[in-house]
Scaffold this motif. Structure first.
Motif, mmCIF file in Angstrom:
data_model
loop_
_atom_site.group_PDB
_atom_site.id
_atom_site.type_symbol
_atom_site.label_atom_id
_atom_site.label_comp_id
_atom_site.label_asym_id
_atom_site.label_seq_id
_atom_site.Cartn_x
_atom_site.Cartn_y
_atom_site.Cartn_z
ATOM 1 N N ARG A 1 2.525 -1.612 -1.981
ATOM 2 C CA ARG A 1 1.089 -1.407 -1.781
ATOM 3 C C ARG A 1 0.314 -2.712 -1.590
ATOM 4 N NH1 ARG A 1 2.901 2.713 -4.744
ATOM 5 N NH2 ARG A 1 2.159 4.789 -4.275
ATOM 6 N N GLU A 2 0.681 -3.753 -2.300
ATOM 7 C CA GLU A 2 -0.061 -5.010 -2.213
ATOM 8 C C GLU A 2 0.187 -5.763 -0.903
ATOM 9 O OE1 GLU A 2 3.722 -5.921 -4.536
ATOM 10 O OE2 GLU A 2 2.197 -4.386 -4.682
ATOM 11 N N ARG A 3 1.144 -5.321 -0.100
ATOM 12 C CA ARG A 3 1.451 -5.989 1.180
ATOM 13 C C ARG A 3 0.566 -5.509 2.323
ATOM 14 N NH1 ARG A 3 4.274 -10.001 -1.002
ATOM 15 N NH2 ARG A 3 6.180 -9.312 -2.000
ATOM 16 N N TRP A 4 -0.132 -4.381 2.154
ATOM 17 C CA TRP A 4 -0.954 -3.825 3.228
ATOM 18 C C TRP A 4 -2.189 -4.677 3.469
ATOM 19 C CZ3 TRP A 4 0.350 -0.092 6.534
ATOM 20 C CH2 TRP A 4 1.417 0.735 6.194
ATOM 21 N N PRO A 5 -2.570 -4.856 4.744
ATOM 22 C CA PRO A 5 -3.820 -5.577 5.020
ATOM 23 C C PRO A 5 -5.016 -4.697 4.652
ATOM 24 C CG PRO A 5 -2.893 -4.718 7.056
ATOM 25 C CD PRO A 5 -1.901 -4.427 5.962
ATOM 26 N N GLU A 6 -6.182 -5.304 4.527
ATOM 27 C CA GLU A 6 -7.382 -4.525 4.241
ATOM 28 C C GLU A 6 -7.734 -3.692 5.466
ATOM 29 O OE1 GLU A 6 -10.694 -6.349 2.386
ATOM 30 O OE2 GLU A 6 -9.432 -7.657 1.175
ATOM 31 N N GLY A 7 -8.247 -2.526 5.231
ATOM 32 C CA GLY A 7 -8.623 -1.639 6.318
ATOM 33 C C GLY A 7 -7.481 -0.714 6.701
#
Length: 116
Positions: A77-83
């Motif tokens: 989950r922490e690897r996803w970019p914002e948006g």
């Protein structure tokens, strides 16, 4: 006590150096297409891919395609970019190829960005 701290610092420095990869003459370039990864990839090899995340297939597991083939990604989950990211966005990812002898091989994603 001081000797233990110095020994730990040296051990960490040596371990960090051991993670580097040779990039000089005779070095193999990291695969950059799904076809290359699946045909010639080695377990725990660094990969950089550009394409589309086309499907969510489970908890933190996705299908990725780049026009040469498709492969399973594991994205924390922490690897996803914002948006939001959907199947129409082109993404670039870096990670490690997890080659399985039995079952589906996958890429464990370390970084992920949307290509604008």
């Amino acid at each position: 006590m001081k000797e233990q701290i110095i020994a730990c610092a040296i051990a960490v420095a040596v371990a960090s150096i051991a993670q580097a990869q040779y990039a000089g003459p005779g070095a193999q370039a990291a695969p950059d297409t799904v076809r290359q990864v699946l045909q010639t990839g080695k377990d725990d090899q660094a990969v950089t891919l550009r394409g589309h995340i086309v499907e969510s297939i489970g908890d933190q597991t996705y299908r990725f395609a780049d026009g040469t083939g498709d492969i399973v990604l594991e994205i924390d989950r922490e690897r996803w970019p914002e948006g939001p990211v959907d199947d129409k966005n082109t993404v670039e990812l870096t990670g490690r190829y997890d080659k399985e002898l039995i079952g589906a091989s996958k890429v464990k994603v370390r970084s992920l960005s949307v290509v604008r």
